[in-house]
Design a protein around this motif. Structure first.
Motif, PDB file in Angstrom:
ATOM      1  N   TYR A  19      38.741  44.997  46.101  1.00 14.68           N
ATOM      2  CA  TYR A  19      38.535  43.970  45.077  1.00 14.68           C
ATOM      3  C   TYR A  19      38.827  42.619  45.708  1.00 14.68           C
ATOM      4  O   TYR A  19      39.949  42.333  46.101  1.00 14.68           O
ATOM      5  N   SER A  44      34.868  39.400  41.912  1.00 14.67           N
ATOM      6  CA  SER A  44      34.940  38.904  40.539  1.00 14.67           C
ATOM      7  C   SER A  44      36.033  37.860  40.426  1.00 14.67           C
ATOM      8  O   SER A  44      37.093  37.989  41.036  1.00 14.67           O
ATOM      9  N   GLU A  46      36.701  36.800  37.119  1.00 12.57           N
ATOM     10  CA  GLU A  46      36.935  36.842  35.681  1.00 12.57           C
ATOM     11  C   GLU A  46      38.282  37.492  35.339  1.00 12.57           C
ATOM     12  O   GLU A  46      38.503  38.666  35.639  1.00 12.57           O
ATOM     13  N   GLU A  49      38.675  40.918  33.242  1.00 17.19           N
ATOM     14  CA  GLU A  49      38.452  42.244  33.820  1.00 17.19           C
ATOM     15  C   GLU A  49      39.345  42.512  35.031  1.00 17.19           C
ATOM     16  O   GLU A  49      39.257  43.578  35.641  1.00 17.19           O
TER      17      GLU A  49
END
Length: 264
Positions: A19, A44, A46, A49
């Motif tokens: 991630y 990501s 965001e 999430e």
């Protein structure tokens, strides 16, 4: 050679999901670097999430190259979630020392989360150690004396692995110190080589069984050797990037035979 071969085989077999909360400049090449060695990337920013993505990941990379208030919040949420479930965090404090804003971000992350590997250039490591060292944007622009001792002391202070990148990479857990001498000058002339290294560390840390010192050293060797292989194929920077990804994609345990490192 140590467990390096097992790590690269483990990446290919387990395809660890890394991630990446990384900077906008390197999203594509960092993803391609992970795919090339057999890992899986997810990118990501965001916050809604972040905790969910941590739950399905093998490692978390936090790279503050293009920081915003929103991404900082996402980083903290993800880091706390990673600490809770026990996956490794790789922190790249890009440009720390260049502005008080970046200094505050780095201090906030280090104070609110337990980082497993901190990867930075010499100027960044020196600044995190309390030394007033000039930086040039996100690049190291001074020769730091005693960088080996500074790296070792910072690792001991933070309780994590510290990897100081440069012509010779210095990796320490506060007790042991390794020097990695693989690499090529062309790596310093393409965008995001250090950021790719952080992502690759996510992959090695995700399969190393918590031996993060060896995971960090292994990632430096993979990066450096692949750079050398790429440079042996071409002297053009555009082609170099292609050959670098090619080298990552065919990296095998035997490729570590050209590793140059030593333990102090």
């Amino acid at each position: 050679m140590r467990d390096f071969g097992k790590i690269i085989v483990g990446i290919r077999e387990k395809k660890p999901l890394v991630y990446n909360i990384t900077n906008l400049v390197v999203i594509n090449i960092s993803a391609n670097a992970l795919l090339s060695i057999g890992a899986s990337p997810i990118m990501s920013f965001e916050k809604q999430e972040a905790a969910d993505l941590v739950k399905i990941s093998s490692a978390l990379l936090i790279n503050m190259g293009t920081p915003t208030q929103d991404t900082i919040e996402t980083m903290i949420i993800a880091a706390k979630a990673a600490n809770k479930i026990g996956i490794p965090i790789i922190f790249d404090p890009v440009g720390v020392g260049a502005s008080s804003f970046r200094n505050d971000i780095a201090n906030k992350i280090l104070s609110e989360a337990k980082v497993d590997i901190l990867k930075a250039n010499a100027s960044e490591v020196a600044n995190l150690s309390g030394l007033k060292v000039q930086t040039k944007g996100v690049e190291s622009c001074e020769t730091i004396e005693n960088i080996t001792d500074i790296t070792k002391n910072l690792a001991k202070e933070l309780g994590c692995i510290v990897c100081t990148t440069g012509k010779t990479d210095v990796i320490s857990d506060g007790n042991e110190v390794y020097l990695c001498e693989n690499g090529h000058e062309a790596l310093t002339k393409i965008t995001g080589s250090g950021c790719m290294l952080g992502s690759i560390m996510g992959a090695t840390a995700g399969v190393c069984g918590k031996d993060y010192l060896i995971a960090a050293l292994c990632a430096c060797l993979i990066m450096g050797i692949s750079g050398e292989i790429a440079a042996s194929k071409t002297n053009m920077l555009g082609s170099f990037q292609v050959e670098f990804f090619n080298a990552l994609s065919i990296f095998e345990p035997e490729t570590f035979n050209s590793a140059r490192y030593k333990k102090l």
